[in-house]
Design a protein around this motif. Structure first.
Motif, mmCIF file in Angstrom:
data_model
loop_
_atom_site.group_PDB
_atom_site.id
_atom_site.type_symbol
_atom_site.label_atom_id
_atom_site.label_comp_id
_atom_site.label_asym_id
_atom_site.label_seq_id
_atom_site.Cartn_x
_atom_site.Cartn_y
_atom_site.Cartn_z
ATOM 1 N N LEU A 89 0.837 -1.194 0.000
ATOM 2 C CA LEU A 89 0.000 0.000 0.000
ATOM 3 C C LEU A 89 0.875 1.249 0.000
ATOM 4 O O LEU A 89 0.652 2.184 -0.776
ATOM 5 C CB LEU A 89 -0.931 0.002 1.211
ATOM 6 C CG LEU A 89 -1.840 1.226 1.373
ATOM 7 C CD1 LEU A 89 -2.763 1.371 0.175
ATOM 8 C CD2 LEU A 89 -2.654 1.124 2.659
ATOM 9 N N GLY A 90 1.885 1.256 0.867
ATOM 10 C CA GLY A 90 2.812 2.384 0.895
ATOM 11 C C GLY A 90 3.610 2.492 -0.387
ATOM 12 O O GLY A 90 3.865 3.595 -0.892
ATOM 13 N N SER A 91 3.996 1.345 -0.937
ATOM 14 C CA SER A 91 4.757 1.354 -2.189
ATOM 15 C C SER A 91 3.913 1.894 -3.341
ATOM 16 O O SER A 91 4.409 2.626 -4.206
ATOM 17 C CB SER A 91 5.243 -0.063 -2.514
ATOM 18 O OG SER A 91 6.115 -0.543 -1.502
ATOM 19 N N ALA A 92 2.628 1.534 -3.352
ATOM 20 C CA ALA A 92 1.732 2.053 -4.387
ATOM 21 C C ALA A 92 1.596 3.567 -4.266
ATOM 22 O O ALA A 92 1.566 4.293 -5.272
ATOM 23 C CB ALA A 92 0.363 1.388 -4.270
ATOM 24 N N TYR A 93 1.529 4.048 -3.040
ATOM 25 C CA TYR A 93 1.453 5.496 -2.805
ATOM 26 C C TYR A 93 2.696 6.188 -3.359
ATOM 27 O O TYR A 93 2.611 7.252 -3.981
ATOM 28 C CB TYR A 93 1.311 5.747 -1.306
ATOM 29 C CG TYR A 93 1.253 7.204 -0.911
ATOM 30 C CD1 TYR A 93 0.248 8.038 -1.395
ATOM 31 C CD2 TYR A 93 2.191 7.745 -0.041
ATOM 32 C CE1 TYR A 93 0.187 9.373 -1.025
ATOM 33 C CE2 TYR A 93 2.137 9.070 0.338
ATOM 34 C CZ TYR A 93 1.137 9.882 -0.158
ATOM 35 O OH TYR A 93 1.077 11.201 0.208
ATOM 36 N N GLN A 94 3.849 5.576 -3.161
ATOM 37 C CA GLN A 94 5.089 6.147 -3.677
ATOM 38 C C GLN A 94 5.080 6.208 -5.202
ATOM 39 O O GLN A 94 5.553 7.181 -5.800
ATOM 40 C CB GLN A 94 6.270 5.317 -3.182
ATOM 41 C CG GLN A 94 6.475 5.386 -1.679
ATOM 42 C CD GLN A 94 7.523 4.406 -1.189
ATOM 43 O OE1 GLN A 94 8.120 3.672 -1.979
ATOM 44 N NE2 GLN A 94 7.758 4.385 0.104
ATOM 45 N N VAL A 95 4.545 5.170 -5.823
ATOM 46 C CA VAL A 95 4.454 5.152 -7.287
ATOM 47 C C VAL A 95 3.585 6.310 -7.780
ATOM 48 O O VAL A 95 3.924 6.995 -8.755
ATOM 49 C CB VAL A 95 3.877 3.806 -7.772
ATOM 50 C CG1 VAL A 95 3.504 3.873 -9.251
ATOM 51 C CG2 VAL A 95 4.883 2.687 -7.540
ATOM 52 N N LEU A 96 2.480 6.548 -7.099
ATOM 53 C CA LEU A 96 1.572 7.615 -7.516
ATOM 54 C C LEU A 96 2.189 8.993 -7.286
ATOM 55 O O LEU A 96 1.940 9.930 -8.060
ATOM 56 C CB LEU A 96 0.248 7.499 -6.757
ATOM 57 C CG LEU A 96 -0.533 6.192 -6.962
ATOM 58 C CD1 LEU A 96 -1.872 6.260 -6.244
ATOM 59 C CD2 LEU A 96 -0.735 5.897 -8.444
ATOM 60 N N LEU A 97 2.988 9.129 -6.234
ATOM 61 C CA LEU A 97 3.626 10.417 -5.953
ATOM 62 C C LEU A 97 4.656 10.793 -7.014
ATOM 63 O O LEU A 97 5.009 11.966 -7.151
ATOM 64 C CB LEU A 97 4.314 10.379 -4.582
ATOM 65 C CG LEU A 97 3.424 10.418 -3.347
ATOM 66 C CD1 LEU A 97 4.280 10.438 -2.091
ATOM 67 C CD2 LEU A 97 2.506 11.635 -3.370
#
Length: 230
Positions: free
Chosen positions: A149-157
């Motif tokens: 979930l955190g990694s996906a957030y990083q991708v979107l950022l």
């Protein structure tokens, strides 16, 4: 909760790339739908869309994991079913109930942008259903590592509006300007252990209560890898 999409109802592990690609496609499509009807600046619309995608993903991940005795369990599972069904009205009601029972801001009304039923349907389709023109890449929301979930957030950022504000793009210059860099899991574990081990050892000679009162602050948490490592 039984998932409607059979690709989501089986246990197993999928490469993170499948999830990252789905989230990126979801963000791009959602931004295009919302930007065309919004008076807010491109950056504000982008931020609102990132939060919206992460909320959808969080609900899908939490639906089969949240303990049934938690007050937010029923509304979160209801919201997940609404995502499966593309039911915008029920999704909004479920999120309002989850916000009331949990007090978590993630279930609050999005800021700076209005998300219509059409935008919701686009986001749900891009996030939960394999693309018809590509091989099926099942996403196992029930069993995926929570760190994703955190990694996906990083991708979107790492994405941002282009010069026209009409679409999103990913450039190295933008990441450098914003300082969007992420710590590898191996380094996260090393730092967390190096910081907490001496602290825990020093407090182990005290009564249990001081140890339980340890507070950890990550002022630039990004995807939350350090907090998850704790």
């Amino acid at each position: 909760m039984a998932a409607k999409d059979p690709a989501r109802s089986k246990s197993g592990a999928e490469p993170f790339g499948a999830l990252a690609g789905r989230c990126t496609a979801c963000l791009d499509a959602l931004y295009g739908a919302v930007r065309s009807t919004s008076r807010a600046s491109p950056n504000r619309v982008y931020s609102a869309c990132v939060a919206y995608v992460i909320r959808l993903l969080s609900i899908l991940i939490a639906a089969d994991r949240i303990p049934p005795q938690r007050s937010a369990c029923a509304p979160i599972q209801r919201a997940a079913r609404a995502i499966d069904d593309g039911d915008f009205s029920d999704y909004e009601k479920a999120c309002a109930a989850a916000r009331k029972s949990s007090g978590l801001g993630i279930f609050g009304k999005p800021e700076h942008a209005r998300f219509s039923a059409e935008a919701f349907a686009i986001a749900c389709r891009m996030l939960t259903q394999p693309r018809p023109d590509a091989p099926i890449e099942p996403i196992y929301f029930e069993t995926m590592p929570l760190s994703w979930l955190g990694s996906a957030y990083q991708v979107l950022l790492a994405r941002h509006p282009d010069e026209t504000g009409e679409k999103l793009q990913r450039t190295r210059a933008y990441r450098k300007k914003r300082g969007v860099y992420f710590t590898p899991p191996s380094l996260v574990g090393y730092v967390v252990e190096g910081v907490l081990t001496p602290l825990i050892e020093s407090r182990s000679r005290m009564p249990p209560e001081p140890l339980a009162r340890i507070t950890v602050l990550d002022p630039a948490m990004g995807g939350g890898d350090f907090l998850a490592g704790v």
